[in-house]
Design an enzyme around this catalytic site. Structure first.
Site, PDB file in Angstrom:
ATOM      1  N   PHE A 189      34.122  26.778  26.964  1.00 26.03           N
ATOM      2  CA  PHE A 189      35.448  27.380  26.490  1.00 26.03           C
ATOM      3  C   PHE A 189      35.339  28.116  24.889  1.00 26.03           C
ATOM      4  CE2 PHE A 189      38.942  23.807  25.901  1.00 26.03           C
ATOM      5  CZ  PHE A 189      38.510  23.713  24.523  1.00 26.03           C
ATOM      6  N   GLU A 190      36.361  29.410  25.162  1.00 22.28           N
ATOM      7  CA  GLU A 190      36.944  30.146  23.719  1.00 22.28           C
ATOM      8  C   GLU A 190      35.394  30.438  23.613  1.00 22.28           C
ATOM      9  OE1 GLU A 190      39.539  29.404  20.768  1.00 22.28           O
ATOM     10  OE2 GLU A 190      40.789  28.183  22.466  1.00 22.28           O
TER      11      GLU A 190
END
Ligand code: COS
Length: 378
Positions: free
Chosen positions: A361-362
């Site tokens: 993620f990110e």
């Protein structure tokens, strides 16, 4: 945590996090992971301590804590339960674009929600727009006095517990990255609903769900920053939040290392503790080397942010190195624990599951490499 370069205040704050983690997180982390529910009691206590608004400037009721100190604090908390930190961080992440580009009233609104124990969520990702964030399909059509939002977001951390969302939507779809805007959308607006809740491998106690916007009217004042500059704002936000990701991944790995040190001294094999075996000693040493390196890179990225020299490449290096490192260190931790490491009786299997998402993620670690190589070759 290596405290060579830490100020007295930083040492004190980390000690407070340690106490909080030992008392409020460690005893319950396995339970909340099992039932996949966010530890609300601990969150309420964290809010009372001001943890959710630490990074807000003092004039807005925050503590004005710098990025480096915040990274140290989040690393320490992550040793105990990364799921908890993820819920806390997602609120801080959603507040970032508001702090970077929002009006005073929007910052105040965000601080009030968070200060009262509420959650915020950063709603960018969609089913067909993860790495390719510019491909979002959610639209914000301009109407008299405001905008009408239509679309569906997925994998939204705090999705089903948030009181307020930062939503990215296309205001001028034909303009690509320069046709996306950011909006502050309250949960109780008509047309906002929560969809599927993700049943995840790790960070199970953190809430992750779809959020749907069905003809949601927001007034003009909900626009964050300039119209059509939302994509850039999202990217600027991620430059900061990737540093926090790196800190949390480092914390997960540090937690696994500490658990291994304790276990290696207690676990006997061939008549002596496994800590006396060079095979184990070298694994512990390799873990320490990796954790130290990730921490140094994370602190460098945070330091740059604190000097108003935020560097996307260094943030990406820190996020990538720390999360790849956390995956390796937690996998080795399970190996050191042997069969017990594979059992839920000990915390390292959870740490291994929790670490995985930090590579995803990110911005996946492949996307981070796009950012890094793009900078090298420009
Ligand atoms: N910091 C500041 N600005 C950035 C930036 C960064 N790290 N990356 C891109 N930008 C800006 C560019 O400068 C450009 O601005 P202008 O409009 O002023 O020219 C604009 O954003 C568009 O940039 P670009 O053309 O490079 O965009 P791309 O569509 O090619 O996307 C990547 C670039 C792949 C790097 C981007 O889509 C990305 O980071 N994707 C991952 C998304 C993500 O992290 N998702 C997780 C969701 S949140 S949990």
């Amino acid at each position: 945590m290596s405290d060579f370069y830490m100020t007295e205040l930083q040492k004190e704050l980390v000690a407070v996090m340690k106490e909080f983690g030992e008392k409020e997180l460690k005893p319950f982390a396995g339970y909340y992971d099992e039932i996949a529910e966010f530890p609300m009691d601990a969150y309420k206590k964290a809010v009372k301590m001001g943890l959710s608004r630490m990074t807000f400037p003092v004039e807005y009721g925050g503590a004005g804590i710098d990025h480096k100190t915040h990274a140290m604090m989040m690393e320490e908390l992550a040793k105990y339960d990364a799921s908890f930190v993820n819920g806390l961080s997602a609120t801080v992440l959603a507040a970032l674009p508001v702090r970077l580009a929002g009006r005073t009233e929007q910052i105040e609104q965000m601080v009030t929600v968070i200060g009262n124990g509420g959650f915020a969520a950063f709603a960018l990702t969609e089913a067909n727009a993860g790495s390719d964030a510019a491909s979002i399909r959610t639209t914000a059509e301009k109407v008299d006095g405001g905008y009408i939002l239509n679309g569906s977001k997925c994998f939204i951390t705090n999705g089903n517990i948030a009181d307020i969302y930062v939503v990215f939507a296309k205001t001028e779809p034909e303009k690509g990255t320069r046709g996306i805007s950011a909006f502050l959308v309250e949960r109780n607006r008509e047309g906002v609903s929560v969809g599927k809740h993700e049943n995840k491998m790790g960070l199970r106690a953190a809430s992750t769900s779809d959020v749907i916007f069905d003809h949601v009217f927001v007034p003009e004042e909900s626009l964050i920053g300039q119209e059509n500059r939302g994509f850039k704002l999202a990217m600027q936000t991620l430059n900061y939040s990737r540093i926090e990701c790196a800190a949390v991944a480092t914390g997960i790995a540090q937690g696994a290392l500490e658990a291994c040190i304790t276990y290696a001294k207690e676990r006997n094999t061939f008549g002596k503790p496994i800590a006396s075996l060079q095979a184990i000693q070298f694994m512990l040493a390799d873990m320490e080397i990796q954790v130290q390196a990730a921490r140094a890179l994370t602190w460098q990225a945070a330091d740059l942010a604190d000097r108003d020299m935020i560097n996307p490449e260094i943030s990406s290096c820190a996020k990538t190195f720390a999360s790849d490192m956390a995956m390796k260190v937690t996998t080795d931790a399970v190996q050191i624990f042997g069969g017990y490491g594979y059992s839920k009786e000990f915390p390292v299997e959870k740490m291994m599951r929790d670490a995985k998402i930090y590579q995803i993620f990110e911005g996946t670690n492949q996307i981070q490499r796009v950012v890094i190589s793009g900078n090298l070759l420009k």
